[in-house]
Each structure stands twice: as C-alpha cells, then as structure tokens.
Scaffold this motif. Sequence first.
Motif, PDB file in Angstrom:
ATOM      1  N   TYR A 142     -55.217 -89.477  30.177  1.00 40.12           N
ATOM      2  CA  TYR A 142     -55.252 -88.212  29.594  1.00 40.12           C
ATOM      3  C   TYR A 142     -55.942 -87.129  30.335  1.00 40.12           C
ATOM      4  CZ  TYR A 142     -54.836 -90.455  24.715  1.00 40.12           C
ATOM      5  OH  TYR A 142     -54.247 -91.159  23.655  1.00 40.12           O
ATOM      6  N   GLU A 143     -56.613 -87.599  31.531  1.00 39.67           N
ATOM      7  CA  GLU A 143     -57.451 -86.449  32.127  1.00 39.67           C
ATOM      8  C   GLU A 143     -56.901 -85.567  33.163  1.00 39.67           C
ATOM      9  OE1 GLU A 143     -61.066 -88.322  33.762  1.00 39.67           O
ATOM     10  OE2 GLU A 143     -60.217 -90.184  32.896  1.00 39.67           O
ATOM     11  N   VAL A 144     -57.449 -84.291  33.211  1.00 35.69           N
ATOM     12  CA  VAL A 144     -57.264 -83.455  34.414  1.00 35.69           C
ATOM     13  C   VAL A 144     -58.774 -83.126  34.977  1.00 35.69           C
ATOM     14  CG1 VAL A 144     -56.605 -81.189  34.990  1.00 35.69           C
ATOM     15  CG2 VAL A 144     -55.315 -82.289  33.334  1.00 35.69           C
ATOM     16  N   PRO A 145     -58.720 -83.262  36.321  1.00 37.28           N
ATOM     17  CA  PRO A 145     -57.832 -83.539  37.315  1.00 37.28           C
ATOM     18  C   PRO A 145     -57.335 -84.951  37.172  1.00 37.28           C
ATOM     19  CG  PRO A 145     -59.907 -82.707  38.332  1.00 37.28           C
ATOM     20  CD  PRO A 145     -59.984 -83.079  36.841  1.00 37.28           C
ATOM     21  N   ALA A 170     -52.741 -85.814  28.400  1.00 39.18           N
ATOM     22  CA  ALA A 170     -53.040 -85.279  26.867  1.00 39.18           C
ATOM     23  C   ALA A 170     -53.064 -83.811  26.910  1.00 39.18           C
ATOM     24  CB  ALA A 170     -54.265 -85.944  26.385  1.00 39.18           C
ATOM     25  N   ILE A 171     -52.510 -83.470  25.800  1.00 39.83           N
ATOM     26  CA  ILE A 171     -52.944 -81.763  25.327  1.00 39.83           C
ATOM     27  C   ILE A 171     -52.826 -82.064  24.026  1.00 39.83           C
ATOM     28  CG2 ILE A 171     -51.622 -80.970  27.359  1.00 39.83           C
ATOM     29  CD1 ILE A 171     -49.204 -80.470  25.607  1.00 39.83           C
ATOM     30  N   SER A 172     -53.331 -80.709  23.309  1.00 37.95           N
ATOM     31  CA  SER A 172     -53.539 -80.622  21.927  1.00 37.95           C
ATOM     32  C   SER A 172     -54.203 -81.768  21.229  1.00 37.95           C
ATOM     33  CB  SER A 172     -52.234 -80.138  21.192  1.00 37.95           C
ATOM     34  OG  SER A 172     -51.517 -79.102  21.830  1.00 37.95           O
ATOM     35  N   ASP A 173     -55.387 -82.298  21.883  1.00 38.61           N
ATOM     36  CA  ASP A 173     -56.005 -83.507  21.527  1.00 38.61           C
ATOM     37  C   ASP A 173     -57.457 -83.369  21.893  1.00 38.61           C
ATOM     38  OD1 ASP A 173     -56.958 -86.502  21.451  1.00 38.61           O
ATOM     39  OD2 ASP A 173     -54.901 -86.781  20.873  1.00 38.61           O
ATOM     40  N   HIS A 174     -58.288 -83.874  20.702  1.00 39.70           N
ATOM     41  CA  HIS A 174     -59.672 -83.690  21.148  1.00 39.70           C
ATOM     42  C   HIS A 174     -60.254 -84.419  22.462  1.00 39.70           C
ATOM     43  CE1 HIS A 174     -61.291 -87.366  19.264  1.00 39.70           C
ATOM     44  NE2 HIS A 174     -60.207 -87.369  18.528  1.00 39.70           N
ATOM     45  N   SER A 176     -58.556 -84.887  25.166  1.00 39.86           N
ATOM     46  CA  SER A 176     -58.037 -84.597  26.281  1.00 39.86           C
ATOM     47  C   SER A 176     -59.131 -83.749  27.137  1.00 39.86           C
ATOM     48  CB  SER A 176     -56.749 -83.423  26.186  1.00 39.86           C
ATOM     49  OG  SER A 176     -57.361 -82.252  25.720  1.00 39.86           O
ATOM     50  N   SER A 177     -58.505 -83.273  28.354  1.00 40.82           N
ATOM     51  CA  SER A 177     -59.569 -82.622  29.369  1.00 40.82           C
ATOM     52  C   SER A 177     -59.555 -81.013  29.087  1.00 40.82           C
ATOM     53  CB  SER A 177     -59.538 -82.734  30.869  1.00 40.82           C
ATOM     54  OG  SER A 177     -59.614 -84.224  30.997  1.00 40.82           O
ATOM     55  N   GLN A 178     -58.804 -80.778  27.877  1.00 39.83           N
ATOM     56  CA  GLN A 178     -58.777 -79.366  27.496  1.00 39.83           C
ATOM     57  C   GLN A 178     -58.352 -78.437  28.600  1.00 39.83           C
ATOM     58  OE1 GLN A 178     -58.994 -78.914  24.122  1.00 39.83           O
ATOM     59  NE2 GLN A 178     -59.785 -81.204  23.999  1.00 39.83           N
ATOM     60  N   PRO A 179     -56.970 -78.953  29.460  1.00 37.61           N
ATOM     61  CA  PRO A 179     -56.723 -78.261  30.359  1.00 37.61           C
ATOM     62  C   PRO A 179     -56.385 -76.795  30.274  1.00 37.61           C
ATOM     63  CG  PRO A 179     -54.967 -79.670  29.747  1.00 37.61           C
ATOM     64  CD  PRO A 179     -56.207 -80.024  28.817  1.00 37.61           C
ATOM     65  N   SER A 180     -56.573 -76.104  31.295  1.00 36.89           N
ATOM     66  CA  SER A 180     -56.163 -74.604  31.058  1.00 36.89           C
ATOM     67  C   SER A 180     -54.711 -74.584  31.595  1.00 36.89           C
ATOM     68  CB  SER A 180     -56.839 -73.701  32.086  1.00 36.89           C
ATOM     69  OG  SER A 180     -56.704 -74.076  33.589  1.00 36.89           O
ATOM     70  N   PHE A 181     -54.036 -73.368  31.182  1.00 37.26           N
ATOM     71  CA  PHE A 181     -52.630 -73.309  31.496  1.00 37.26           C
ATOM     72  C   PHE A 181     -52.479 -73.361  33.169  1.00 37.26           C
ATOM     73  CE2 PHE A 181     -48.625 -70.268  32.164  1.00 37.26           C
ATOM     74  CZ  PHE A 181     -48.110 -71.211  31.715  1.00 37.26           C
ATOM     75  N   ASP A 182     -53.195 -72.968  33.851  1.00 34.51           N
ATOM     76  CA  ASP A 182     -53.094 -73.070  35.167  1.00 34.51           C
ATOM     77  C   ASP A 182     -53.147 -74.359  35.858  1.00 34.51           C
ATOM     78  OD1 ASP A 182     -52.429 -70.179  35.555  1.00 34.51           O
ATOM     79  OD2 ASP A 182     -54.657 -69.702  36.243  1.00 34.51           O
ATOM     80  N   GLU A 183     -54.173 -75.229  35.123  1.00 32.76           N
ATOM     81  CA  GLU A 183     -54.513 -76.416  35.368  1.00 32.76           C
ATOM     82  C   GLU A 183     -52.912 -77.534  35.202  1.00 32.76           C
ATOM     83  OE1 GLU A 183     -59.029 -77.360  35.135  1.00 32.76           O
ATOM     84  OE2 GLU A 183     -58.053 -77.131  33.367  1.00 32.76           O
ATOM     85  N   PHE A 184     -52.601 -77.056  33.909  1.00 36.14           N
ATOM     86  CA  PHE A 184     -51.396 -77.921  33.480  1.00 36.14           C
ATOM     87  C   PHE A 184     -50.234 -77.630  34.419  1.00 36.14           C
ATOM     88  CE2 PHE A 184     -47.619 -77.428  30.722  1.00 36.14           C
ATOM     89  CZ  PHE A 184     -47.564 -78.861  30.128  1.00 36.14           C
ATOM     90  N   LEU A 185     -50.223 -76.160  34.676  1.00 33.94           N
ATOM     91  CA  LEU A 185     -48.865 -75.860  35.727  1.00 33.94           C
ATOM     92  C   LEU A 185     -48.973 -76.574  36.915  1.00 33.94           C
ATOM     93  CD1 LEU A 185     -48.183 -72.298  35.147  1.00 33.94           C
ATOM     94  CD2 LEU A 185     -47.013 -74.194  34.128  1.00 33.94           C
ATOM     95  N   ARG A 186     -50.401 -76.630  37.485  1.00 32.41           N
ATOM     96  CA  ARG A 186     -50.403 -77.434  38.782  1.00 32.41           C
ATOM     97  C   ARG A 186     -50.059 -78.868  38.967  1.00 32.41           C
ATOM     98  NH1 ARG A 186     -53.783 -75.843  43.015  1.00 32.41           N
ATOM     99  NH2 ARG A 186     -52.629 -73.968  42.738  1.00 32.41           N
TER     100      ARG A 186
END
Length: 406
Positions: A142-145, A170-174, A176-186
């Motif tokens: 689920y995590e970022v990084p 994981a996205i849209s989930d409590h 998740s690591s609540q990734p930013s858009f930039d983190e998601f794209l990376r």
Amino acid sequence: MHAPTPPLLFLRDAELFDPQARGRKDLLIADARVAAIVEPGELDAQLSGLGSALVETVELDGALVTPGLVDAHVHVTGGGGEGGYTSRVPSLTLTELSAAGVTSVVGLLGTDATTRTMRELVARTLALREEGLSAWCWTGNYEVPVKTLTGSVRDDMAFVDPIIGVGELAISDHRSSQPSFDEFLRVASDVHVGGMISGKAGVLHLHLGDGARGLELVRRALDETELPARVFHPTHLNRRRELFAEACTLAGERGERAPVMDVTAFPADDVGDGLSAAEAIAAWLGAGLDPARLTCSSDGGGCMPHFGDDGQLSHYGVGQSATLLETLRALTGEFGRGLAEVLPMFTANVAQQLRLRGKGRVAVGADADLLVLRGAQDLELDAVLARGQWMVRAGTVLRRGPFEGP
C-alpha cells in the motif's frame, strides 16, 4: 512406486474454449505445452501404435476444456494484520489455488509490509513455482515510498525474475500513504520504464479504497502526462457502486485509451454496499463497454473482517480464489452470459495485461494450463492441468504442498 508418466497426453473429444468457443477438438500435450489441436479422430492413427508407455489417452466425452484461471491479486503469504498480530492471515497452500482452477498467480503484499516482507513474498512465489504453478509477484504494498527488495522499483523488475510491476499501491483509502500526485507519478514512471528495460508488464496495480477521490489520480495522470493507460490497473472497483460507475464512465469516455479495469470476486457475504463481481461484469457488458478492458481477480488470502449490528468486529473471513469459478457460474447461470463472452476476463485478458506469455489461452505452443469442466451451466471442476501435470483429476486433488498432508 508410481508408474512413470507417459511423455504424451492425449485429450480426446473436448468441447474447447480457448477462451473462444472452438467446438469439439482433440488436444495433444507434450513437454508441458499444447503440441496440437485437431479435429476429433485426426491423430488417432498416428498415436494408436505408440502404446500406453508413450501416450496417456483421456476420453473427455464432450467435457469443456478451458485455459487455467489467471489470478492477478492473491495474498500468497497471507493478508490482514490490521486488527493486531492475531489478524494476520496464514500463508496460502498450493491446493487453495490449484483446486480452485488457478494455474497462474500473482502474489502481493497489502497494508502490512512491516511484519510481512518482500523477501517472504518472493520466496513464496518461487515455492509455488516449485510446487507446480506458474507464479509472479508485485513489488511494494500500500505504501509510498515503495518497499522493494533491492531498493529500487526498476532494479526489482530488471533483476528479480518473478517481479512484474508494483502493487497493490493504495489510493483513496485511509490506510494508504496518502500519496501526492507527484509521488504517484514517480512510481508510475518507474514501473513504466522498468517494464521497458526488463521486457515485463510494467503495470501499476492499484488498490482502490472507499475514499471519495476514487480514480482522481489515475484520471489526472491520463490527462496531464505522457504515461500510457496500460500502466494503470486499478482493482476493487466494484467495492462501491459509485466507484464502479466512475470506472465505467472513464472507460466509456476513453475507449481504447482507458486503463484495463479489475473487479474483485469478493465472497458472497462480503459484498456489502457494492456489487458482486458477476453483477459488475454483467453491468459492464450491458453498458456496451469493451470486454477486453476488464479483468477479474480474487483477493485470495486477503482478510475480510465482519462486523456485528453494534459495529464491533465479530469474526474474520478470508478471500478465496474459489470465488473466481463461482463468479463464472453466476455469469453463465443467473446472468445468462455465454462462457466465451466472460471467460477472457479470468484468462486471456489478464495474461494480455500482465504480458504473461503462453498463459490465458489454449493454443499450439502455449503452456498446458487447462481446466476440465463438466456441464455448460454447472461448470463443475473435474480436472486441472498446470504446465502439463495433473493437479486435480476426476475431482480428486493429486498434488499437494509439502505441508498439506497426504
């Protein structure tokens, strides 16, 4: 002592779905692959003189033969852990997959990559290969990084054979690591380029939670970047009706430029306010959406908590790969869909999305991963062949994992 297995297996008089309907065929299996698919009787003369030491002939009498199921989302080391240490689901056994008709599996970690590790996941994936299945895995959880094996998504994909992409981020989930858009794209770009370097799928397998943002990050990535849609593979889209409607809208708007979507064959008592996988697939087809852009996975080994009327946790359930065949039965029975129409979502579509060569189809040169099913409506599992070896035959499990007993 068992008699040696003949080098050739001849399946006579099968009703073949490859996954498309091909009518009555005879199939010859050799060296773990499909060597020939012919009209009934065409090979009888050539094989009749070889003898039982060289050829095992199995009369199928019109039973259905299909590709083995390809399950892209299985917690092979066990899921859970969100309710404390005792909520950790045990590692799955071989027969929890093979006896459910799954011949190809992709393992993953979920919420917990603290007490679960990538080392454990890769080891279990390789063990399933030794036990007779075809197995791969996602790196991360689920995590970022992203928690990787080597320290890099690209290195994991380039140098660790079973790893084909990242999942289940994981996205849209409590949780998740609540990734930013930039983190998601990376992460998405690392997966994409990692796939190019390694010749693997390069897919970002996405866990969708109950959050109101839904597919927002995916939609933005498609709108604002050069990343191809095939990189994204969102799952659990039938967990909420609003989320599934959003996925259908995205698919309808973008057509061939939409991501391949995945629905989950949740157990019947765990659908909640969402849709069953059969309902979702029927709705997708009823809306005229591209059937090649939908897959179905099981969430096998995932923890399914159940709550009482007072909102308190009452007991745990566990996701099962057996729900895939249950979903197929519901589609061909209750929802009146033809087997050839829906079978690709459990076989060829998955193999195509994940670039699993030789999987998901019954074709000359393809791996001999086959199911024998009895009854066009009942789809009763009679036999399972994985890489040309009997896992289940005449409804009896023939091969078990080393810790499953005799």
